[in-house]
Design a protein around this motif. Structure first.
Motif, PDB file in Angstrom:
ATOM      1  N   LEU B  36       0.824  -1.213   0.000  1.00 50.83           N
ATOM      2  CA  LEU B  36       0.000   0.000   0.000  1.00 50.83           C
ATOM      3  C   LEU B  36       0.858   1.263   0.000  1.00 50.83           C
ATOM      4  CD1 LEU B  36      -2.827  -0.763   2.580  1.00 50.83           C
ATOM      5  CD2 LEU B  36      -2.970  -0.790   0.122  1.00 50.83           C
ATOM      6  N   LEU B  76      12.977  -2.088   1.685  1.00 44.11           N
ATOM      7  CA  LEU B  76      12.757  -1.959   3.126  1.00 44.11           C
ATOM      8  C   LEU B  76      11.410  -2.588   3.492  1.00 44.11           C
ATOM      9  CD1 LEU B  76      13.551  -0.775   5.895  1.00 44.11           C
ATOM     10  CD2 LEU B  76      12.423   1.340   5.219  1.00 44.11           C
ATOM     11  N   ILE B  80      10.564  -5.929   5.884  1.00 43.04           N
ATOM     12  CA  ILE B  80       9.610  -5.961   7.002  1.00 43.04           C
ATOM     13  C   ILE B  80       8.556  -7.049   6.814  1.00 43.04           C
ATOM     14  CG2 ILE B  80       7.924  -4.621   8.311  1.00 43.04           C
ATOM     15  CD1 ILE B  80       9.441  -2.119   7.384  1.00 43.04           C
ATOM     16  N   GLY B  83      10.898 -10.666   5.566  1.00 36.61           N
ATOM     17  CA  GLY B  83      11.874 -11.077   6.565  1.00 36.61           C
ATOM     18  C   GLY B  83      11.244 -11.187   7.939  1.00 36.61           C
ATOM     19  N   PHE B  84      10.490 -10.155   8.325  1.00 33.79           N
ATOM     20  CA  PHE B  84       9.922 -10.127   9.676  1.00 33.79           C
ATOM     21  C   PHE B  84       8.449 -10.533   9.722  1.00 33.79           C
ATOM     22  CE2 PHE B  84      13.680  -7.493  10.130  1.00 33.79           C
ATOM     23  CZ  PHE B  84      14.184  -7.928  11.338  1.00 33.79           C
ATOM     24  N   VAL B  85       7.924 -11.024   8.605  1.00 35.60           N
ATOM     25  CA  VAL B  85       6.558 -11.551   8.546  1.00 35.60           C
ATOM     26  C   VAL B  85       5.535 -10.586   9.149  1.00 35.60           C
ATOM     27  CG1 VAL B  85       5.522 -13.822   8.476  1.00 35.60           C
ATOM     28  CG2 VAL B  85       7.774 -13.586   9.442  1.00 35.60           C
ATOM     29  N   ALA B  86       5.659  -9.285   8.852  1.00 34.61           N
ATOM     30  CA  ALA B  86       4.753  -8.311   9.466  1.00 34.61           C
ATOM     31  C   ALA B  86       3.470  -8.162   8.643  1.00 34.61           C
ATOM     32  CB  ALA B  86       5.451  -6.965   9.581  1.00 34.61           C
ATOM     33  N   ALA B  91       2.470  -2.277   7.243  1.00 31.24           N
ATOM     34  CA  ALA B  91       3.806  -1.991   6.719  1.00 31.24           C
ATOM     35  C   ALA B  91       3.705  -1.086   5.488  1.00 31.24           C
ATOM     36  CB  ALA B  91       4.527  -3.284   6.368  1.00 31.24           C
ATOM     37  N   LEU B  93       1.377   1.123   4.861  1.00 36.10           N
ATOM     38  CA  LEU B  93       1.071   2.483   5.320  1.00 36.10           C
ATOM     39  C   LEU B  93       2.320   3.151   5.874  1.00 36.10           C
ATOM     40  CD1 LEU B  93      -2.352   1.843   7.085  1.00 36.10           C
ATOM     41  CD2 LEU B  93      -1.965   2.950   4.887  1.00 36.10           C
ATOM     42  N   ALA B  94       3.123   2.380   6.634  1.00 34.68           N
ATOM     43  CA  ALA B  94       4.349   2.942   7.215  1.00 34.68           C
ATOM     44  C   ALA B  94       5.291   3.402   6.115  1.00 34.68           C
ATOM     45  CB  ALA B  94       5.036   1.902   8.095  1.00 34.68           C
ATOM     46  N   ILE B  95       5.460   2.574   5.094  1.00 38.48           N
ATOM     47  CA  ILE B  95       6.343   2.920   3.974  1.00 38.48           C
ATOM     48  C   ILE B  95       5.792   4.144   3.241  1.00 38.48           C
ATOM     49  CG2 ILE B  95       7.064   2.111   1.686  1.00 38.48           C
ATOM     50  CD1 ILE B  95       8.704   0.953   3.916  1.00 38.48           C
ATOM     51  N   ILE B  97       4.004   6.623   4.533  1.00 39.56           N
ATOM     52  CA  ILE B  97       4.260   7.822   5.336  1.00 39.56           C
ATOM     53  C   ILE B  97       5.744   8.178   5.280  1.00 39.56           C
ATOM     54  CG2 ILE B  97       4.309   8.669   7.717  1.00 39.56           C
ATOM     55  CD1 ILE B  97       1.694   7.055   8.142  1.00 39.56           C
ATOM     56  N   LEU B  98       6.600   7.145   5.379  1.00 41.55           N
ATOM     57  CA  LEU B  98       8.045   7.373   5.330  1.00 41.55           C
ATOM     58  C   LEU B  98       8.452   7.991   3.991  1.00 41.55           C
ATOM     59  CD1 LEU B  98      10.806   7.009   6.646  1.00 41.55           C
ATOM     60  CD2 LEU B  98      10.864   4.686   5.751  1.00 41.55           C
TER      61      LEU B  98
END
Lengths: 358, 303
Positions: B36, B76, B80, B83-86, B91, B93-95, B97-98
């Motif tokens: 997203l 990245l 997330i 690798g980190f199965v999030a 994730a 949305l975070a990307i 915003i970043l």
């Protein structure tokens, strides 16, 4: 050497507490590196961002002021996120709530009725609810993805706000600035802490947190909501409805955001402005996740995020950082937190790669 | 120039940023991952593309920087979620915003500067046609995007690579059982989608409207996400949807030019309203959605 995650048998409480703290530390390190690369003084930036908000009573009261909308919206959103209903359009619901609440003082700028303020808050909350309700209708009736619909509704709300402030609602004596008339005293929220701008909307947010906790832990409805979202099929067998989970999640999220919007115009702003929301709707998403979608966790994360907001305002002046630095920090924070969550349900195992036998 | 000419001449260029981003996202989603963060990756690409093009006076370098930036941010995301199965929604949305934050941070000192766009290339013969001739006078990136769409269509539907990507998206466990490495394949798809999103942003900031302004992507990343659903994950339909949106966004300008008295802010809402209605029309056919939706979309993969 091979690094892999192995599922734990039960969730680690330790990791649950450590994840947000570790994420915070990592986000700080990453931002320091980034600010240094950009040629800004990282020490000054961090000082402004994290310490200055605590150094004067005024700064600290501003943190509490920012906390009210963030906390209120995040509690509303978390209800949906727990049920896998992703309302990411709180920004738009907040704007529509602010617009609806402003209608009364804009039309009656001399109004002095005691009913004005309660009516404004009610109109704001209902309008936010209705705006989110559009997305619920599209999702339940037409199966349209609520992530995209709520986001589109936010973009529309921003344009409606622009239209009103550049056109019919522009203050005729406002030197052509895109803002409404100043509201009369009867349209303003009472101040909670004398000598500051903190108003009673902070109490709304705390009450909402308590209600969210009761809904989640002590009410059957909260359980139904959770199951309806997480396991729609299981929910259907049990007679819980997925549509109901969607409606309740979106309506409550919209109500909270709309009320927050009303409280902004009736609080620190005192008029309808283009910058009625400085991204509260999006930050609240981060607040909700960072608080572990837990009502008490969200109270803490809302406080932390408000510190960063106020610190960012300071850093703009003292460390010459654009306000976008706050967004970068928030984005990094959520990235690291999501990565850290893995350790709650998984442990890391280091195994030597099996050598191919010759 | 009348309204029809204006729309025909401009719709392909207007569609290109959304189309590039949507094509990349389509490949990502077909491999079973929902990213997203498109809006943020496009914004970062737009900022990096503009900065590089302005500094080195080279559009090619600008596109390269934007592609690398978009791909970097998307990797990245890959770290997330793979690798980190999030949770992929959070994730993404975070990307987003970043990426938006980084674009504003980097682009700050390049606001209100201008660069020149790209020259238009006319296809011989076709551009001499009456009425529709103007459709065939476009800049190089538009032509390359259309070629890319064809290449993606051929790859997804008629090659072994396409089959592997689809297998990973439809049933990752089965794909793994027959020897395909799910995570590297998904990671490559995410990087490809990120690069295209970055390039899409650079097209918006260096060619379509050659300037950088904070917030200039203006929801086009989200519209691209909607286009993938609208196109039910089929290349041809995604292309059709993007062109439709290109025409629509120009219709806005022609309505204003024709002196119709509708406030510009309300006209600016038209693409967003159409997106919602379009999603409703496509998604309400639940059977078709179930047939076309990628089976493992958004599900984390664990062995």
């Amino acid at each position: 050497m091979r690094v892999s995650f192995i599922r734990r048998e039960r969730a680690s409480r330790m990791a649950m507490l450590l994840a947000p703290i570790a994420a915070f530390a990592c986000a700080i390190v990453a931002s320091v590196i980034l600010f240094t690369l950009l040629g800004k003084a990282p020490g000054q930036a961090l000082y402004s961002l994290l310490l200055e908000p605590f150094l004067t009573w005024y700064n600290f009261s501003e943190v509490l002021l920012k906390m009210a909308p963030l906390l209120l919206i995040a509690q509303g959103l978390a209800i949906g996120f727990r049920a896998n209903v992703f309302n990411i359009g709180a920004e738009g619901q907040l704007i529509i709530g602010a617009i609806a609440a402003s209608a009364l003082p804009v039309w009656y700028p001399q109004g002095d009725s005691g009913f004005m303020l309660p009516a404004m808050l009610a109109m704001g909350a209902l309008a936010g609810m209705a705006w989110a309700g559009i997305a619920a209708m599209f999702r339940t009736r037409f199966n349209a993805n609520e992530i995209l619909v709520t986001l589109m509704l936010s973009l529309i709300a921003a344009q409606v706000l622009n239209y009103l402030l550049l056109g019919p609602w522009k203050d005729p004596h406002g030197f052509n600035f895109p803002q409404s008339v100043m509201f009369p005293d009867a349209a303003l929220l009472p101040i909670l802490l004398p000598g500051t701008r903190v108003n009673i909307s902070l109490l709304f947010a705390l009450v909402a947190s308590a209600l969210a906790y009761i809904l989640m832990r002590h009410r059957f409805a909260g359980f139904q909501l959770l199951v309806g979202g997480l396991a729609p099929r299981a929910a259907r067998y049990a007679g819980f409805s997925e549509a109901r989970a969607i409606w309740v999640s979106l309506l409550l999220g919209g109500l909270a955001a709309g009320l927050a919007g009303a409280a902004e115009v009736a609080g620190p702003l005192g008029q309808l402005q283009r910058s009625v929301s400085t991204g509260y709707g999006y930050s609240a998403i981060i607040v909700a996740y960072l608080g572990g979608l837990n009502p008490w966790g969200i109270v803490i994360s809302a406080f932390v995020m408000s510190v960063i907001y106020i610190g960012g305002d300071n850093a703009m002046v003292s460390a010459d950082l654009p306000i976008a630095a706050v967004w970068v920090f928030q984005g990094l924070l959520l990235c690291f937190y999501l990565a850290g969550l893995t350790f709650i349900r998984h442990k890391v195992s280091f195994t030597r790669k099996p050598r191919a036998t010759p | 120039m009348n309204a029809v000419d204006f729309i025909l001449a401009g719709m392909l260029a207007a569609a290109t940023p959304m189309l590039l981003a949507a094509l990349g996202e389509m490949v990502v989603e077909r491999s079973g991952v929902l990213n997203l963060g498109l809006e943020g990756m496009m914004a970062l690409g737009a900022a990096l593309g503009f900065i590089t093009t302005y500094t080195y006076q080279s559009h090619a370098l600008g596109f390269l920087a934007a592609g690398l930036g978009g791909a970097g941010l998307s990797l990245l995301f890959a770290l997330i979620v793979l690798g980190f199965v999030a949770n992929q929604v959070a994730a993404g949305l975070a990307i987003g915003i970043l990426g938006t934050g980084l674009s504003a941070l980097f682009g700050k000192s390049f606001e209100s500067l201008t660069i020149s766009g790209l020259p238009k290339l006319a296809l011989p013969l076709l551009s001499d046609l009456p009425v529709v001739g103007v459709l065939f006078v476009q800049d190089a990136v538009v032509w390359l995007t259309i070629a890319l769409a064809l290449a993606i269509w051929a790859t997804m539907n008629h090659s072994k690579l396409g089959l592997i990507i689809r297998a990973v998206g439809e049933n990752p466990h089965a794909a793994r059982a027959i020897g395909f490495r799910v995570l590297p394949i998904r990671c490559a798809a995410i990087g490809f989608g990120g690069a295209l999103a970055g390039i899409a942003g650079a097209y918006a900031s260096t060619v379509y409207t050659p300037l950088w302004a904070d917030g200039m992507i203006a929801g086009r990343g989200w519209i691209a996400l909607a286009l993938v659903v609208f196109g039910t994950w089929q290349t041809g339909r995604v292309v059709f949807g993007a062109f439709l949106f290109g025409a629509l966004s120009l219709g806005e300008l022609t309505t204003q030019a024709a002196g119709v008295n509708i406030p510009s802010q309300l006209l600016a809402c038209v693409p967003y309203i159409v997106t919602i209605l379009m999603l409703a029309v496509i998604s309400s056919n639940r059977r078709r959605m179930r047939l076309n939706t990628i089976a493992s979309l958004g599900q984390p993969f664990e062995k």
